[in-house]
Design a protein around this motif. Sequence first.
Motif, PDB file in Angstrom:
ATOM      1  N   THR A 215      38.098  34.803  44.583  1.00  0.00           N
ATOM      2  CA  THR A 215      39.137  35.419  45.175  1.00  0.00           C
ATOM      3  C   THR A 215      39.015  35.801  46.360  1.00  0.00           C
ATOM      4  OG1 THR A 215      40.271  35.569  42.889  1.00  0.00           O
ATOM      5  CG2 THR A 215      41.109  37.384  44.284  1.00  0.00           C
ATOM      6  N   PHE A 216      40.476  36.528  47.592  1.00  0.00           N
ATOM      7  CA  PHE A 216      39.987  36.894  48.163  1.00  0.00           C
ATOM      8  C   PHE A 216      41.407  37.811  48.381  1.00  0.00           C
ATOM      9  CE2 PHE A 216      40.121  32.273  49.619  1.00  0.00           C
ATOM     10  CZ  PHE A 216      40.785  32.226  50.329  1.00  0.00           C
ATOM     11  N   PHE A 217      41.229  38.419  49.485  1.00  0.00           N
ATOM     12  CA  PHE A 217      42.580  39.298  49.524  1.00  0.00           C
ATOM     13  C   PHE A 217      42.995  38.920  51.104  1.00  0.00           C
ATOM     14  CE2 PHE A 217      40.897  40.938  45.656  1.00  0.00           C
ATOM     15  CZ  PHE A 217      41.484  41.363  45.234  1.00  0.00           C
ATOM     16  N   VAL A 218      44.111  38.916  51.952  1.00  0.00           N
ATOM     17  CA  VAL A 218      44.571  38.440  52.911  1.00  0.00           C
ATOM     18  C   VAL A 218      45.813  39.373  53.934  1.00  0.00           C
ATOM     19  CG1 VAL A 218      45.670  36.973  54.724  1.00  0.00           C
ATOM     20  CG2 VAL A 218      44.565  36.681  52.498  1.00  0.00           C
ATOM     21  N   SER A 219      45.411  39.964  54.404  1.00  0.00           N
ATOM     22  CA  SER A 219      45.525  41.570  55.265  1.00  0.00           C
ATOM     23  C   SER A 219      45.839  41.165  56.974  1.00  0.00           C
ATOM     24  CB  SER A 219      45.943  42.530  54.622  1.00  0.00           C
ATOM     25  OG  SER A 219      46.910  43.755  55.496  1.00  0.00           O
ATOM     26  N   GLN A 220      46.990  40.941  57.696  1.00  0.00           N
ATOM     27  CA  GLN A 220      46.806  40.772  59.398  1.00  0.00           C
ATOM     28  C   GLN A 220      46.215  41.868  59.488  1.00  0.00           C
ATOM     29  OE1 GLN A 220      49.858  38.339  61.341  1.00  0.00           O
ATOM     30  NE2 GLN A 220      48.958  39.502  62.879  1.00  0.00           N
ATOM     31  N   SER A 221      47.170  42.867  59.225  1.00  0.00           N
ATOM     32  CA  SER A 221      47.216  43.753  59.090  1.00  0.00           C
ATOM     33  C   SER A 221      46.231  45.366  58.937  1.00  0.00           C
ATOM     34  CB  SER A 221      48.764  45.279  59.090  1.00  0.00           C
ATOM     35  OG  SER A 221      48.811  45.248  58.417  1.00  0.00           O
ATOM     36  N   GLY A 222      45.776  45.190  57.613  1.00  0.00           N
ATOM     37  CA  GLY A 222      44.484  45.693  57.166  1.00  0.00           C
ATOM     38  C   GLY A 222      45.441  46.458  56.915  1.00  0.00           C
ATOM     39  N   ALA A 223      46.860  46.995  56.999  1.00  0.00           N
ATOM     40  CA  ALA A 223      47.125  47.863  56.315  1.00  0.00           C
ATOM     41  C   ALA A 223      47.674  48.440  55.172  1.00  0.00           C
ATOM     42  CB  ALA A 223      47.714  48.951  58.003  1.00  0.00           C
ATOM     43  N   SER A 224      48.523  47.301  54.593  1.00  0.00           N
ATOM     44  CA  SER A 224      49.514  46.278  53.394  1.00  0.00           C
ATOM     45  C   SER A 224      48.765  47.497  52.336  1.00  0.00           C
ATOM     46  CB  SER A 224      49.102  45.284  53.193  1.00  0.00           C
ATOM     47  OG  SER A 224      49.930  44.404  54.255  1.00  0.00           O
ATOM     48  N   THR A 225      50.155  48.301  51.799  1.00  0.00           N
ATOM     49  CA  THR A 225      49.871  48.934  50.390  1.00  0.00           C
ATOM     50  C   THR A 225      49.189  48.138  49.163  1.00  0.00           C
ATOM     51  OG1 THR A 225      52.273  49.232  50.285  1.00  0.00           O
ATOM     52  CG2 THR A 225      50.077  51.627  51.404  1.00  0.00           C
ATOM     53  N   ASN A 226      50.335  47.891  49.232  1.00  0.00           N
ATOM     54  CA  ASN A 226      49.968  46.721  47.946  1.00  0.00           C
ATOM     55  C   ASN A 226      48.866  46.334  47.778  1.00  0.00           C
ATOM     56  OD1 ASN A 226      50.880  44.758  49.824  1.00  0.00           O
ATOM     57  ND2 ASN A 226      52.155  43.471  48.796  1.00  0.00           N
ATOM     58  N   ILE A 227      48.382  45.403  49.492  1.00  0.00           N
ATOM     59  CA  ILE A 227      47.271  44.715  49.156  1.00  0.00           C
ATOM     60  C   ILE A 227      45.838  45.339  48.466  1.00  0.00           C
ATOM     61  CG2 ILE A 227      44.905  43.234  50.609  1.00  0.00           C
ATOM     62  CD1 ILE A 227      47.227  41.957  49.187  1.00  0.00           C
ATOM     63  N   LEU A 228      46.321  46.758  49.271  1.00  0.00           N
ATOM     64  CA  LEU A 228      45.012  48.066  48.674  1.00  0.00           C
ATOM     65  C   LEU A 228      44.994  48.490  47.575  1.00  0.00           C
ATOM     66  CD1 LEU A 228      45.635  50.073  51.810  1.00  0.00           C
ATOM     67  CD2 LEU A 228      43.537  50.089  51.176  1.00  0.00           C
ATOM     68  N   HIS A 229      46.276  48.205  46.471  1.00  0.00           N
ATOM     69  CA  HIS A 229      46.046  48.763  45.620  1.00  0.00           C
ATOM     70  C   HIS A 229      45.413  47.577  45.122  1.00  0.00           C
ATOM     71  CE1 HIS A 229      48.497  49.791  41.651  1.00  0.00           C
ATOM     72  NE2 HIS A 229      48.305  51.115  42.052  1.00  0.00           N
ATOM     73  N   ALA A 230      46.271  46.074  44.820  1.00  0.00           N
ATOM     74  CA  ALA A 230      44.884  45.381  43.987  1.00  0.00           C
ATOM     75  C   ALA A 230      43.875  45.635  44.544  1.00  0.00           C
ATOM     76  CB  ALA A 230      46.053  43.920  44.261  1.00  0.00           C
ATOM     77  N   MET A 231      43.125  45.404  45.095  1.00  0.00           N
ATOM     78  CA  MET A 231      41.781  45.267  45.751  1.00  0.00           C
ATOM     79  C   MET A 231      41.280  46.648  44.969  1.00  0.00           C
ATOM     80  SD  MET A 231      42.182  45.247  49.544  1.00  0.00           S
ATOM     81  CE  MET A 231      40.070  45.756  50.092  1.00  0.00           C
ATOM     82  N   LYS A 232      42.160  47.562  44.395  1.00  0.00           N
ATOM     83  CA  LYS A 232      41.779  48.748  43.765  1.00  0.00           C
ATOM     84  C   LYS A 232      41.112  48.533  42.554  1.00  0.00           C
ATOM     85  CE  LYS A 232      42.676  53.906  42.530  1.00  0.00           C
ATOM     86  NZ  LYS A 232      43.440  55.114  42.660  1.00  0.00           N
ATOM     87  N   PHE A 233      42.477  48.345  42.176  1.00  0.00           N
ATOM     88  CA  PHE A 233      42.529  47.116  40.492  1.00  0.00           C
ATOM     89  C   PHE A 233      41.367  46.591  40.448  1.00  0.00           C
ATOM     90  CE2 PHE A 233      43.799  43.624  37.817  1.00  0.00           C
ATOM     91  CZ  PHE A 233      44.145  43.968  37.179  1.00  0.00           C
ATOM     92  N   VAL A 234      40.986  45.592  41.271  1.00  0.00           N
ATOM     93  CA  VAL A 234      38.899  45.277  40.986  1.00  0.00           C
ATOM     94  C   VAL A 234      38.525  45.482  41.574  1.00  0.00           C
ATOM     95  CG1 VAL A 234      38.251  43.122  42.094  1.00  0.00           C
ATOM     96  CG2 VAL A 234      40.186  42.954  42.496  1.00  0.00           C
ATOM     97  N   ASN A 235      38.189  46.605  42.051  1.00  0.00           N
ATOM     98  CA  ASN A 235      36.785  47.176  42.115  1.00  0.00           C
ATOM     99  C   ASN A 235      37.186  47.690  40.799  1.00  0.00           C
ATOM    100  OD1 ASN A 235      36.271  46.884  44.851  1.00  0.00           O
ATOM    101  ND2 ASN A 235      37.412  48.288  45.528  1.00  0.00           N
ATOM    102  N   GLU A 236      38.585  48.953  40.106  1.00  0.00           N
ATOM    103  CA  GLU A 236      38.168  49.537  39.319  1.00  0.00           C
ATOM    104  C   GLU A 236      37.322  48.644  37.818  1.00  0.00           C
ATOM    105  OE1 GLU A 236      41.345  52.721  40.035  1.00  0.00           O
ATOM    106  OE2 GLU A 236      41.479  50.674  38.574  1.00  0.00           O
TER     107      GLU A 236
END
Length: 354
Positions: free
Chosen positions: A88-109
């Motif tokens: 699995t990998f996450f894509v965000s051109q801006s690196g600022a997308s709040t929904n991507i950040l939330h999903a990454m936090k979901f994985v880290n938890e």
Amino acid sequence: MEMLDYVKVTPAKLKENIADKNSLVSPLVNLFLKQKNGSVTIVASGSSFNAVMMSKPYLKMRLARSVEVVTPELFELTRTSKNMKNFTFFVSQSGASTNILHAMKFVNERNGRTIALTGNTHSEVAQKADIVIDYGVGKETVGYVTVGLSTLVMYLVLFANEVAQREQRPIDSDDDLLQLPEIMTETINTALEFVNDHFMELAQMGPTFICGNNMNLGVAREAALKFQETLKIPTLHYEIEEFMHGPDIQLSPQYSIFLIDNPQASPRIAAINTSLAAVTARHYLITYNSDKVQPNVINIKLPAINSLCSLATIPFFQIIVASMMPALNREDAHPLAIKFMNMIPTKNYDNQGR
């Protein structure tokens, strides 16, 4: 630079990335080949999601594995102990997308590893990810991304091609890959002529449908997004037969319809386009390698890599919106829409490093 400038320089950027393919994709390829479970999950939203949709048929072919693309919201709703093991990998051109950040936090938890593909290695997404990979977009200052979309498609293509090469399966040559930016340049010129010839029709566009199948459904998604963001007109995307099974009942002379042909020309799609003249003058068919000159039919060269006709097609729509937005003074959103967007942000630039 304006949006139109970015569309025009995209082919040159793709050539540059193809030349630099080894250094660009090796980090992700190395990670992928170490993974025992070969299934791939790509988490993305907006134009990044559409870019993955445009490249998905090619990814499945060259990776020889199942590939799914999901939004961050769906990712969180559907993860199980089994599919959490997918690569699995996450894509965000801006690196600022709040929904991507939330999903990454979901994985880290859940003690998972987060791999982020981004165009900004100084962003919050980059700071929060376990592994950060720059996919080679460079800096694009216009929010309605065009270079970012096409460079992401090409990055995924180069990634899949390199995996296939290392696993000793068929690959596409550099010559075939370099044909894509050349065709994109031809499409840009075709689109500029189309805008000039059909300016009054485009200036009067109301509700719009953009329809295509498979990889071209990704094009339709992205084009519909851009029409709404830039021209501020309601635009829907569908597979072509899905459009014919219900949505078509609302058609009137005020509507515009763009149909994108299959890589191998479909008589059914051509017939639908011809029949649309019964209800609206603004119906257009984008087709490939046709030697016929017909009204409202736009011919684009089919790439040697047929499954990447999406990359050859997308500049047509990018040129339309990049040309018509300033011509119609559609840059600004309604003040109340701006107020709403400020209340519910989708980007977090507070921790950006640039």
